[in-house]
Design a protein around this motif. Structure first.
Motif, mmCIF file in Angstrom:
data_model
loop_
_atom_site.group_PDB
_atom_site.id
_atom_site.type_symbol
_atom_site.label_atom_id
_atom_site.label_comp_id
_atom_site.label_asym_id
_atom_site.label_seq_id
_atom_site.Cartn_x
_atom_site.Cartn_y
_atom_site.Cartn_z
ATOM 1 N N ILE A 250 0.842 -1.170 0.160
ATOM 2 C CA ILE A 250 0.008 -0.003 -0.005
ATOM 3 C C ILE A 250 0.767 1.137 -0.008
ATOM 4 O O ILE A 250 0.671 2.181 -0.733
ATOM 5 C CB ILE A 250 -0.863 -0.013 1.158
ATOM 6 N N VAL A 251 1.966 1.250 0.815
ATOM 7 C CA VAL A 251 2.737 2.175 0.817
ATOM 8 C C VAL A 251 3.411 2.336 -0.443
ATOM 9 O O VAL A 251 3.552 3.651 -1.014
ATOM 10 C CB VAL A 251 4.023 2.078 1.900
ATOM 11 N N GLY A 254 1.000 4.119 -2.811
ATOM 12 C CA GLY A 254 0.867 5.563 -2.875
ATOM 13 C C GLY A 254 1.960 6.520 -3.136
ATOM 14 O O GLY A 254 1.649 7.489 -3.837
ATOM 15 N N SER A 255 3.169 6.007 -2.947
ATOM 16 C CA SER A 255 4.274 6.628 -3.268
ATOM 17 C C SER A 255 4.309 6.835 -4.759
ATOM 18 O O SER A 255 4.445 7.845 -5.605
ATOM 19 C CB SER A 255 5.490 6.032 -2.814
ATOM 20 N N LEU A 257 1.536 6.766 -7.056
ATOM 21 C CA LEU A 257 0.444 7.752 -7.665
ATOM 22 C C LEU A 257 0.825 9.016 -7.074
ATOM 23 O O LEU A 257 0.781 9.907 -7.951
ATOM 24 C CB LEU A 257 -0.842 7.331 -6.690
ATOM 25 N N PHE A 258 1.609 9.292 -5.831
ATOM 26 C CA PHE A 258 1.903 10.716 -5.421
ATOM 27 C C PHE A 258 2.800 11.380 -6.643
ATOM 28 O O PHE A 258 2.910 12.274 -6.834
ATOM 29 C CB PHE A 258 2.519 10.836 -4.018
#
Length: 385
Positions: A250-251, A254-255, A257-258
């Motif tokens: 998940i992390v 998220g990284s 997509l950011f």
């Protein structure tokens, strides 16, 4: 955190939890230097870890575990097999035959039984050199000396006509019950077993027997594989094994997509850039073969014997299946590589090269120049919003 470090952390945690769980089912062993595993039904000091009749003691001087058998005496414990429910014991006097002759090997007051039914032996006193040629005799060293030899023979054999008279021997005692096979045991070691408490099925399933609750004689099987609830250590392992990698995934998403969002926002800002565009040269596009060309490649059908053109190559490189009798193979010219006809036909429709060596058969590939997507001359441009 590096994957190797994470794996080491998870593995160490599982080992710790497993040891913590195992300590709950392993009894304290006062023989600190004796590595014999002691757990239910055996134990010390008659605590809830040991079943009645399975209490052990420790010989501190020799660091030996001692099992007391009522009406028989103390024996040294050499091994405990929990999966076969047997315990190997040794007579401290190193002379079990003496106990058999005196009828002092009595297990009736203990939870143990002989490993097999009794066999009856006749004990004889012979001259020291009169029994060397009789292979059926069992020499008993602990009852013999330099002047005479004590031997034993199965009573049923001794009473037969062939062995009724053994030279220079006199009968000491007949029909002595011996609960083990002497051809596999010494004069001091034997093996006994127990049926109660019965834990064989539990041990075979990887579980451990123990008392159920703090009172009573009911027993239960803990940590059995396949049946019942999972042990706590296994639950912790599943949580750590699935939860931590999931969190890291998940992390990572998220990284990613950011970062893409940041690039998108930055790309909408007014910028001025100068670029020199060079028109690409013509490229060559290799397409597949047409049906007539493919059909012109020779076919081979394997016979009932399954004999292959090349015995060392018995697997189709495309589908990785072994060739079978009656299979139809197709050979590519020049390189002479062969495949299942159906497999290589589909390949050649999209590729003009051999799937194995990547060489193009002479004159078989269709090569067409592809037009560039865009052509421009060297220029200077300004990017406007």
């Amino acid at each position: 955190m590096a994957p190797s470090t994470l794996s080491l952390l998870i593995f160490s945690t599982l080992i710790f939890l497993q040891k913590a769980h195992s300590n709950k089912t392993t009894c304290h062993n006062p023989c600190s230097r004796n590595k014999l595993e002691v757990r239910f039904p055996f134990g010390f000091d008659n605590n809830r870890c040991s079943y009645p009749g399975f209490n052990l003691s420790c010989n501190d001087l020799q660091n030996q575990m001692i099992l007391n058998l009522p009406n028989t005496g103390n024996f040294t414990v050499l091994n405990i097999n929990y999966r076969s429910q047997t315990v190997t014991i040794k007579d401290p006097q190193n002379c079990l035959p003496q106990k058999f002759m005196n009828s002092s090997f009595d297990l009736s007051e203990s939870p143990f039984i002989p490993e097999r039914h009794d066999r009856f032996f006749t004990f004889l006193n012979c001259s020291s050199n009169s029994t060397t040629d009789v292979s059926e005799l069992r020499h008993i060293k602990c009852l013999s000396n330099e002047n005479f030899t004590v031997v034993a023979m199965l009573t049923i054999m001794y009473e037969s006509s062939a062995y009724r008279r053994v030279p220079s021997c006199t009968e000491l005692q007949t029909r002595v019950a011996v609960p083990f096979l002497w051809n596999r045991r010494s004069d001091s070691v034997t093996r006994i077993k127990w049926n109660v408490p019965y834990c064989l099925s539990c041990e075979e399933d990887g579980g451990t027997c123990g008392f159920k609750g703090d009172t009573g004689m009911a027993i239960e099987c803990r940590d059995r594989r396949g049946n019942g609830p999972l042990p706590r250590s296994a639950k912790y392992g599943i949580i750590l094994g699935a939860g931590i990698p999931g969190l890291l995934c998940i992390v990572g998403i998220g990284s990613y997509l950011f970062g893409r969002l940041k690039e998108y926002i930055g790309g909408n800002q007014p910028t001025t850039e100068f670029s020199t565009s060079i028109p690409p040269g013509p490229s060559v596009l290799i397409t597949g073969l047409d049906a007539p060309t493919i059909e012109s490649y020779p076919k081979t059908q394997l016979g009932d014997s399954g004999r292959l053109p090349k015995p060392n190559d018995n697997t189709c490189p495309i589908c990785l299946s072994e060739y079978q009798p009656k299979d139809t193979l197709r050979t590519i010219p020049d390189c002479s590589h062969y495949f299942h006809a159906n497999c290589v036909d589909e390949w050649l429709k999209m590729n003009a090269t051999c799937p194995l060596c990547r060489n193009s058969p002479d004159g078989s590939s269709v090569m067409t120049p592809s037009s560039p997507l865009s052509t421009s001359s060297s220029s200077t441009s300004t990017s406007l919003p």
